[in-house]
Design an enzyme around this catalytic site. Structure first.
Site, PDB file in Angstrom:
ATOM      1  N   GLU A  92      29.800 -13.360   7.750  1.00 33.83           N
ATOM      2  CA  GLU A  92      29.774 -12.205   7.868  1.00 33.83           C
ATOM      3  C   GLU A  92      30.207 -12.251   9.296  1.00 33.83           C
ATOM      4  O   GLU A  92      31.294 -11.060   9.623  1.00 33.83           O
ATOM      5  CB  GLU A  92      28.536 -10.567   7.416  1.00 33.83           C
ATOM      6  CG  GLU A  92      28.466 -10.250   6.439  1.00 33.83           C
ATOM      7  CD  GLU A  92      29.219  -9.009   5.920  1.00 33.83           C
ATOM      8  OE1 GLU A  92      30.273  -9.382   6.355  1.00 33.83           O
ATOM      9  OE2 GLU A  92      29.085  -8.890   4.331  1.00 33.83           O
ATOM     10  N   SER A 352     -31.945   6.142 -10.239  1.00 29.61           N
ATOM     11  CA  SER A 352     -32.677   5.808  -9.769  1.00 29.61           C
ATOM     12  C   SER A 352     -32.423   5.103  -8.023  1.00 29.61           C
ATOM     13  O   SER A 352     -33.473   4.707  -7.823  1.00 29.61           O
ATOM     14  CB  SER A 352     -33.506   4.609 -10.518  1.00 29.61           C
ATOM     15  OG  SER A 352     -34.194   5.039 -11.334  1.00 29.61           O
TER      16      SER A 352
END
Length: 700
Positions: A92, A352
């Site tokens: 680029e 429990s």
């Protein structure tokens, strides 16, 4: 003539140089005026990024789309593979690191190519100009638009560093559909962060922003492959990669589907955003590695059970109070399992699982010791008649065995002596949310699960036992400072260690070894909830299994459904469990060597009233909740000791400090105790009839 020719040539070159210089000056002035006329750059679009939730190490747990439905994840230059930048610049903008936003050579090359070919071969845009176009998107492609991009590029270069400009490109570059930015594209197409990319992957990510819709790999894989190969050819020509590397990269397949974004700790992530909606980045205390492992464990285990069951797992760091893992359901997207419901926060009956706190309170109060004998026989309390889970009775057992076997009758006996209101008060003192049935007063059934509590709160209470009785303030965020709030205790250090020592001897499930961690299970009435909570010195893990709608599941038992998950979860911590250190005042004894009042909890002798004739036993000094300065107390035994005084009761008396005997069998109603330092202590006294009283004081 020769000299005149040279002079004329030099004159022409000078005139040309002056003309070029004047042209550059004019262009610079025009660009400068254009920059001034356009006004400041608007970076709003770059700031509108996806909200992300990270783990304690910065790893992505779950991203969220922007308000417009786009995936635009925050990213830094250091988060991307350097090979990507090498290929990007080669393809680029090879002079990106040297130009000022506009590359005159690239523009001249583009103009020459256009003149020679009659069409645009390359646009001459720099990466900075592309960033300008992304910040101010325009559909038209005219010279005016190009000039505007040049002006904006110069503005960008004058205000931001090259890395900052690259970061804008990495965040805004389009990759097809609603994907914007390299991080979203890498996660969606490759299923991982862009920190490590192959040459093939890097080239594809360079190629896609040029034509993101026509090169989308999930729709046009052939076009995407061709574009990637052109990028690889350019990289090879620029000597960024070798010919062999280029050929190998071309042979790699291009992904033709999009992958889902990470969704780890989905419930915790949603809660974080709801709690702090103004933030776009949340860093939780969760460990992503452990979270992944436990979510996989939850899915594997639950597949063997009812298809409508859910499971929740919570892991706490006992030292810091940090939530290291939070699995709210085995499958967030499952409708059958109601996966969107966070079951770590659902109020359910613990069965429990509350029994250890009854025993801890009994130990702390001087009512019992792990070797105290309890009666496991048919009993009735008004209309309430507790039964054991197996409907059998063990006879006379020690408190240790009663808790290890999770016997109901002895637990109810102790709770009856303590009073259920006292247990509830202690739980609420730790800021535990309790949901009680709508009745006049809480009954003894609360000790066997007759209330509602969340997995988060229950795990936090067990973490308190691991911390010597001090319940932690939970820390959900990695950047939160350590809490400096008041200390909330569920038990004193000696009682907490007694419970740990007992629960470490509880029989483990079939998939585990005994004696590694302290743990307790629970099964709610009607088989609606199965629980297992375990801890060592470092971590506490809580597990819940059940249906989110609360309906019964026959055969759903904590020991069979939740306990195996608990021990597997502990194994995935990758650490050897560490035992709690025994406190100095812990009493190690057998039933026979205990002080007589602690050898047996007798139902025929009330613990709160010594007799109907004698005045009730009560500690007269020090008073409950008082502060005692040792320098003011100078009894005959010497300065710094504390006089303990009782009234009422039947001698001989036994005095205990934090559950450890100080004086036993004294006929006087006073004793002398030498503290070993400042802090909170619980003082208890037991008389000959078994009556008790206790106070909490602060020694200074």
């Amino acid at each position: 003539m020769k000299g005149e020719g040279k002079h004329l040539k030099l004159k022409r070159v000078t005139i040309l140089a002056v003309a070029v210089a004047l042209s550059l000056i004019v262009c610079a002035l025009v660009l400068w005026r254009a920059v001034e006329g356009l006004g400041p750059l608007d970076l709003t679009i770059a700031d509108n990024r996806s909200t992300v939730v990270l783990d304690r190490h910065g790893q992505l747990l779950r991203p969220f789309a922007t308000r417009e439905g786009r995936w635009r994840l925050p990213v830094e230059v250091s988060d991307v593979d350097p090979r990507y930048f090498a290929i990007l610049k080669a393809y680029e903008d090879s002079r990106f690191d040297r130009h000022f936003g506009v590359d005159p050579l690239a523009l001249l090359r583009a103009a020459a190519q256009f003149a020679g070919n009659g069409r645009i071969v390359s646009g001459g845009s720099t990466l900075t100009m592309q960033v300008a176009r992304l910040l101010e998107p325009r559909d038209e492609r005219t010279l005016t638009t190009k000039f505007r991009q040049m002006v904006r590029a110069i503005q960008l270069e004058s205000r931001y560093s090259k890395d900052e400009i690259l970061r804008l490109y990495l965040t805004l570059a389009p990759y097809g559909g609603n994907l914007e930015g390299i991080r979203a594209a890498s996660l969606s197409y490759f299923g991982r962060e862009p920190k490590r990319l192959s040459f093939s992957e890097a080239a594809l990510l360079v190629a896609l922003p040029q034509a993101p819709e026509t090169r989308r790999p999930d729709r046009f894989v052939r076009h995407a492959t061709a574009a990637r190969n052109r990028v690889l050819d350019r990289a090879r020509e620029s000597n960024v990669i070798s010919a062999a590397e280029a050929e190998a990269a071309k042979a790699a397949p291009v992904p033709d589907t999009r992958r889902p974004f990470p969704m780890l700790a989905a419930h915790a992530a949603e809660a974080a955003i709801a709690a702090r909606p103004d933030r776009t980045m949340h860093r939780l205390a969760i460990d992503a590695r452990l979270q992944v492992s436990l979510e996989r464990l939850a899915r594997e285990r639950i597949e063997r059970l009812d298809p409508r069951l859910s499971v929740a797992i919570l892991v706490l760091d006992n030292v810091t109070g940090e939530i290291r893992a939070q699995v709210g359901s085995p499958d967030y997207m499952s409708r059958d399992r109601s996966g969107a419901i966070d079951m770590t926060l659902a109020l359910r009956s613990p069965g429990s699982a509350l029994k250890p706190f009854i025993y801890a309170l009994a130990f702390e109060s001087g009512l019992a010791h792990p070797e105290t004998l309890l009666d496991d026989r048919p009993s009735r309390y008004g209309i309430y008649q507790p039964e054991n889970f197996d409907l059998a009775f063990q006879g006379t057992v020690t408190a240790r065995k009663a808790l290890q076997l999770s016997l109901n009758v002895p637990a109810v006996e102790l709770l009856n002596e303590l009073g259920p209101a006292r247990l509830l008060a202690r739980l609420r003192d730790t800021e535990t949310a309790i949901a009680l049935p709508k009745e006049a007063a809480p009954g003894l059934a609360v000790g066997l699960g007759g209330l509602g509590i969340t997995l988060t709160d229950l795990t936090r209470l067990y973490s308190g036992l691991a911390r010597g009785g001090s319940v932690p303030n939970l820390k959900r965020y990695a950047d939160d400072a350590a809490s400096s709030g008041p200390e909330r205790r569920i038990a004193d250090p000696v009682s907490a260690w007694y419970v740990f020592d007992i629960l470490r001897g509880a029989p483990p499930p079939d998939n585990a070894l005994a004696g590694r961690i302290a743990y307790k299970t629970g099964t709610s009435y009607g088989y609606r909830d199965a629980w297992a909570v375990g801890y060592d010195r470092q971590f506490t893990i809580g597990v819940w299994v059940g249906r989110p709608d609360g309906t019964a599941v026959p055969g759903l038992v904590g020991r069979l459904a939740a306990a195996p998950i608990l021990f597997d979860a502990y194994g995935r911590l990758g650490l050897e469990p560490e035992a709690l250190t025994m406190p100095p005042f812990a009493l190690q004894a057998t039933t026979a060597t205990l002080p007589p009042p602690l050898r047996h909890v007798r139902k025929d002798v009330p613990k709160t009233i010594a007799s109907t004739i004698q005045a009730p036993l009560k500690i007269a000094f020090p008073l409950d909740g008082s502060r005692v300065e040792l320098g003011l107390s100078q009894p005959s035994e010497g300065k710094g000791s504390l006089v303990l005084k009782a009234s009422g009761g039947v001698p001989p008396m036994t005095w205990l400090v934090d559950g450890a005997p100080v004086e036993a069998g004294t006929m006087r109603r006073e004793a002398h105790w030498q503290p070993d330092g400042a802090g909170f202590v619980r003082l208890s006294v037991i008389d000959a009839k078994g009556a008790t009283d206790s106070v909490m004081v602060r020694v200074e």
